[in-house]
Each structure stands twice: as C-alpha cells, then as structure tokens.
Design a protein around this motif. Structure first.
Motif, short mmCIF file in Angstrom:
data_model
loop_
_atom_site.label_atom_id
_atom_site.label_comp_id
_atom_site.label_asym_id
_atom_site.label_seq_id
_atom_site.Cartn_x
_atom_site.Cartn_y
_atom_site.Cartn_z
N LEU A 67 48.88 50.57 37.23
CA LEU A 67 49.50 50.72 35.84
C LEU A 67 50.88 50.44 35.63
CD1 LEU A 67 47.15 52.90 35.95
CD2 LEU A 67 47.20 52.35 33.40
N ILE A 68 51.43 49.55 34.98
CA ILE A 68 52.83 49.16 34.71
C ILE A 68 53.07 49.37 33.26
CG2 ILE A 68 54.83 47.75 35.16
CD1 ILE A 68 53.71 46.66 37.52
N ASN A 69 54.08 50.28 32.85
CA ASN A 69 54.13 50.46 31.35
C ASN A 69 52.90 50.58 30.62
OD1 ASN A 69 56.88 50.60 31.16
ND2 ASN A 69 57.10 48.67 30.51
N ASP A 70 51.98 51.41 31.26
CA ASP A 70 50.87 51.73 30.88
C ASP A 70 49.59 50.66 30.60
OD1 ASP A 70 51.40 54.61 30.49
OD2 ASP A 70 52.31 54.19 28.68
N LYS A 71 50.01 49.52 31.37
CA LYS A 71 49.05 48.37 31.24
C LYS A 71 48.66 48.22 32.55
CE LYS A 71 49.12 43.34 31.04
NZ LYS A 71 47.93 43.08 29.78
N LYS A 72 47.15 48.16 32.55
CA LYS A 72 46.44 48.04 33.90
C LYS A 72 46.72 46.58 34.31
CE LYS A 72 42.01 48.55 36.14
NZ LYS A 72 40.58 48.63 35.68
N VAL A 73 47.51 46.26 35.34
CA VAL A 73 47.71 45.03 36.03
C VAL A 73 46.87 44.64 37.26
CG1 VAL A 73 50.05 45.06 34.86
CG2 VAL A 73 49.73 46.02 37.08
N SER A 74 46.28 45.85 38.10
CA SER A 74 45.69 45.28 39.03
C SER A 74 44.68 44.51 39.07
CB SER A 74 45.03 46.69 39.93
OG SER A 74 44.65 47.61 39.15
N ASP A 75 43.85 44.23 37.83
CA ASP A 75 42.69 43.46 37.83
C ASP A 75 43.05 41.97 37.07
OD1 ASP A 75 42.85 44.68 35.45
OD2 ASP A 75 40.65 45.08 35.17
N LEU A 76 44.42 41.65 36.80
CA LEU A 76 44.69 40.60 35.97
C LEU A 76 44.22 39.29 36.73
CD1 LEU A 76 48.23 41.31 35.00
CD2 LEU A 76 46.30 41.48 33.34
N ASN A 77 43.99 38.31 35.95
CA ASN A 77 43.40 36.91 36.95
C ASN A 77 44.84 36.30 37.26
OD1 ASN A 77 44.98 35.24 34.88
ND2 ASN A 77 42.97 35.37 33.55
N GLU A 78 44.57 35.38 38.22
CA GLU A 78 45.49 34.84 39.06
C GLU A 78 46.75 34.34 37.96
OE1 GLU A 78 46.21 31.30 42.20
OE2 GLU A 78 44.20 32.24 42.10
N THR A 79 46.59 33.71 37.09
CA THR A 79 47.41 33.28 36.24
C THR A 79 48.28 34.23 35.42
OG1 THR A 79 46.04 31.08 35.74
CG2 THR A 79 47.81 31.51 34.16
N MET A 80 47.39 35.25 34.86
CA MET A 80 48.29 36.23 34.17
C MET A 80 49.02 36.97 35.16
SD MET A 80 45.15 37.41 31.77
CE MET A 80 46.00 38.64 30.89
N ARG A 81 48.62 37.20 36.43
CA ARG A 81 49.45 38.08 37.27
C ARG A 81 50.67 37.14 37.73
NH1 ARG A 81 45.73 38.26 40.69
NH2 ARG A 81 46.32 36.86 42.43
N ALA A 82 50.61 36.02 37.77
CA ALA A 82 51.97 35.19 38.34
C ALA A 82 52.63 35.38 36.99
CB ALA A 82 51.41 33.81 38.62
N GLU A 83 52.35 35.08 35.97
CA GLU A 83 53.32 35.19 34.83
C GLU A 83 53.93 36.76 34.74
OE1 GLU A 83 55.49 34.04 31.69
OE2 GLU A 83 54.26 32.86 33.09
N PHE A 84 52.98 37.67 34.90
CA PHE A 84 53.71 38.89 34.93
C PHE A 84 54.78 39.21 35.89
CE2 PHE A 84 53.85 43.62 35.53
CZ PHE A 84 53.83 43.94 34.45
N ILE A 85 54.47 38.77 37.21
CA ILE A 85 55.36 38.74 38.35
C ILE A 85 56.57 38.13 37.93
CG2 ILE A 85 55.93 38.24 40.64
CD1 ILE A 85 53.06 38.35 41.20
N LYS A 86 56.41 36.94 37.47
CA LYS A 86 57.73 36.19 36.95
C LYS A 86 58.47 36.71 36.12
CE LYS A 86 58.80 31.62 35.06
NZ LYS A 86 58.12 30.10 34.21
N ARG A 87 58.21 37.65 35.20
CA ARG A 87 58.74 38.27 34.25
C ARG A 87 59.20 39.47 34.33
NH1 ARG A 87 60.87 34.02 31.53
NH2 ARG A 87 59.30 32.42 31.17
N ASN A 88 58.56 40.29 35.20
CA ASN A 88 58.86 41.83 35.39
C ASN A 88 59.44 42.20 36.75
OD1 ASN A 88 58.12 42.75 32.47
ND2 ASN A 88 56.29 41.56 33.26
N ILE A 89 58.95 41.60 37.79
CA ILE A 89 59.24 42.14 39.17
C ILE A 89 60.04 41.15 40.05
CG2 ILE A 89 58.07 42.98 40.93
CD1 ILE A 89 55.39 43.33 39.46
N GLY A 90 61.12 41.67 40.57
CA GLY A 90 62.01 41.25 41.58
C GLY A 90 61.72 41.68 42.78
N PHE A 91 61.71 40.94 43.77
CA PHE A 91 61.68 41.15 45.31
C PHE A 91 62.81 40.79 46.17
CE2 PHE A 91 57.59 39.90 43.14
CZ PHE A 91 56.56 40.94 43.79
#
Length: 228
Positions: A67-91
């Motif tokens: 969960l990130i910010n109380d949102k369950k993100v581990s089962d997002l589909n591929e498109t939604m996961r890519a968008e979430f990474i793009k906006r929220n996570i830096g590596f």
C-alpha cells in the motif's frame, strides 16, 4: 489517511526456476512514515533488491499487499502500474545508467521532457544543475564525468519528477569512500529538504547509518536494527 506512505502486509515473493520454488521473502509486514528514511541491510543474495523492486512495483509479489498512501498498488494492471511509477517513484541504482554519448545537460533533459513541456523541462534542469553544483560541467559528455559526478546526475534524474518515494539500490556501491560520503550527504540533504520517503538497500552498515531507521533482511524477513 494514515501517516505511513508505504506499508506491506504479509508480503511474499517466490521465484520459479528449473522446476524449483525459491522463496525470497516470507510474510513481510513493514511500514515507513511519510518523509522518513530507512536502510535495509543484508548480505548479497538475501533478497534486498527484490524487496526494493517490489516496493517500486517493478515486480509483483507472489502473495500479500503493498500500500502506498493507503492505496493498494500491488495488484494494479500493467498500464496503471507504469503510470503510478512515472508519477510517484524515483529510482537510483548502483550503476549510473547515463547515456555516455550525451552531455550532463542532455541526460537530465531526456528525463525532464517526459514530465514537463519544453520551457518547464529546461527550467527544471537548470535548477537541478545549479543544486548539484555542476554548472561548469553541464556541457561535458557523460563519459568524461567522474564517478561521483555521474552518481549525482543519476540522483538528479530520479528527483526531476518530484517523486513521493525515492528507492536506492546500493547507490554508492561503485564509488570510493570519499565520493560515497559526498553522495550520501547529498542524498540525505535532499531527502530532508524535500521531505521524501527514502528506502535504501545496502550491505554496508556505515551506509545504513545515514538513514533514520535500519532493518536487516535475514531468514526471508525484515528485522528492526540499531545504528552502529
């Protein structure tokens, strides 16, 4: 909303190789508050990078939830996961992953233009180069930058999108002690100023001490530790 930016529940990861199940993580319950920092210590091969890639949604858990910010993100589909990474996570990775035939400026702009229009991207790059203290190197081809300079650029690229979470995988593993200290001082300075949530994996206790919280990965689970 809870004060935890990242939370895992019964997180498990098993790899399937040559007909064999290889368990890496087994039932990890863990959390990190907003704007806080955590280091995950462990020997090579225990699953530190796997844990980081799970948090960064680069791989999916076999079981359990992230969960990130109380949102369950581990089962997002591929498109939604890519968008979430793009906006929220830096590596930030151990290897700089710069384009050696591009200048310092071009390496930053290549990333910035994914998130901003031309004018905004140019402004962001100028601000970051100034912050890095590398204005005199902005037109230098990346292949001629020092290891410390390359890693500062790699950190800057991760920060260009103003991420919610910063994940670092052995960020000083390719640097000597002097340059490693500079990068870690720089990274923690940014983390505190921008109130980022930072998770860093390392095998080095001295590197782990830069973070507020220390955990050790052993026996396929995370255990709370103390600074040494």
């Amino acid at each position: 909303m809870s004060k935890n930016v990242i939370k895992t529940k019964n997180l498990k990861k098993t790899y399937f190789s040559e007909g064999e199940n290889v368990k890496v993580l087994e039932g990890v319950d863990w959390q990190l508050e907003k704007g806080d920092s955590a280091a995950v210590l462990g020997e090579s091969g225990v699953g530190k990078s796997t844990f980081l890639y799970l948090l960064g949604l680069l791989t999916k858990p076999t079981e359990g939830e992230i969960l990130i910010n109380d949102k369950k993100v581990s089962d997002l589909n591929e498109t939604m996961r890519a968008e979430f990474i793009k906006r929220n996570i830096g590596f930030i990775f151990q290897f700089f992953q710069l384009f050696n035939d591009m200048t310092l400026w071009e390496n930053l702009y290549f990333v910035a233009e994914m998130y901003y229009n031309k004018k905004q991207a140019e402004k962001k790059c100028e601000e970051m180069i100034d912050f890095l203290g590398l204005k005199d190197r902005k037109n230098q081809t990346a292949v001629y930058l020092s290891g410390g300079e390359k890693q500062r650029v790699a950190v800057a690229r991760a920060l260009l999108k103003d991420p919610l979470i910063l994940l670092a995988d052995e960020p000083t593993g390719n640097l000597d002690q002097k340059h490693a200290k500079k990068i870690l001082d720089f990274l923690i300075k940014i983390q505190k100023e921008k109130k980022l949530s930072l998770v860093m994996v390392t095998h080095n206790p001295k590197v782990a001490n830069y973070c507020n919280n220390i955990y050790t990965l052993r026996g396929k689970n995370l255990w709370r530790g103390e600074k040494k």
